[in-house]
Motif scaffolding. Structure first.
Motif, short mmCIF file in Angstrom:
data_model
loop_
_atom_site.label_atom_id
_atom_site.label_comp_id
_atom_site.label_asym_id
_atom_site.label_seq_id
_atom_site.Cartn_x
_atom_site.Cartn_y
_atom_site.Cartn_z
N ASP A 78 27.19 26.51 -78.59
CA ASP A 78 25.73 26.58 -78.63
C ASP A 78 25.24 27.98 -78.96
O ASP A 78 24.26 28.15 -79.69
N GLY A 102 31.99 22.85 -69.40
CA GLY A 102 31.16 23.02 -70.58
C GLY A 102 31.22 24.40 -71.20
O GLY A 102 30.34 24.78 -71.98
N GLU A 103 32.25 25.19 -70.89
CA GLU A 103 32.35 26.53 -71.46
C GLU A 103 32.45 26.49 -72.97
O GLU A 103 31.88 27.32 -73.66
N GLU A 147 31.11 24.34 -74.85
CA GLU A 147 29.78 24.02 -75.38
C GLU A 147 28.88 25.24 -75.39
O GLU A 147 28.09 25.42 -76.30
#
Length: 163
Positions: free
Chosen positions: A52, A45-46, A48
């Motif tokens: 984010d 999820g890096e 993301e």
């Protein structure tokens, strides 16, 4: 020695293939390692987190802008309410005999008001914010501690040249 890692067959776009080949030419790097690292980052999820963070920064900026707009709207509404209260307090009631003339004069004044409003809005120079800038002050409008001390301490007397 054969690898214990499973082998996969996949298809990628020619542009990504060219980029992969270029990255794999670096010393100590190969296509399998690059693809494996990319998949690991994707699953962790890096991407993301970075996305984010960018969204949060943008939301913070939009929140500050909305708060500023809200503050300006409250100031405008309060200024208008104070004006209306003052106006209604100081204007005497119109006698019945003069009501028609007062209504005609009020209608003419309202037309001039609308024309002035159109002119101000077309020019882009808002009267309320110009007035607020005159009223509002920041720290530069106040004396510093040094300036206050100089005001209170008498200046040393200068010696006269003829003495």
């Amino acid at each position: 020695m054969p690898s214990t890692k499973p082998r996969i067959w996949s298809y990628i776009d020619p542009i990504n293939h060219a980029r992969l080949k270029a990255l794999a030419k670096r010393p100590g790097s190969n296509e399998s390692q690059i693809v494996n690292d990319a998949l690991t980052a994707f699953f962790m999820g890096e991407h993301e987190v970075k996305r984010d963070a960018a969204l949060i920064r943008r939301l913070d900026r939009m929140t500050r802008q909305a708060e500023s707009l809200n503050r300006s709207q409250v100031i405008t509404a309060e200024a208008f309410a104070l004006f209306v209260r003052y106006f209604l307090t100081v204007i005497p009631p119109v006698p019945d005999a003069d009501k028609r003339a007062a209504q005609a004069q009020g209608a003419a004044r309202f037309e001039r008001f609308i024309e002035s409003l159109q002119t101000v809005l077309a020019d882009g120079e808002t009267v309320i914010f110009a007035a607020l800038q005159d009223v509002m002050s920041d720290e530069s409008a106040f004396f510093t501690k040094d300036e206050l001390m100089r005001l209170h301490d008498p200046a040393p007397e200068r010696e006269h040249a003829d003495a």
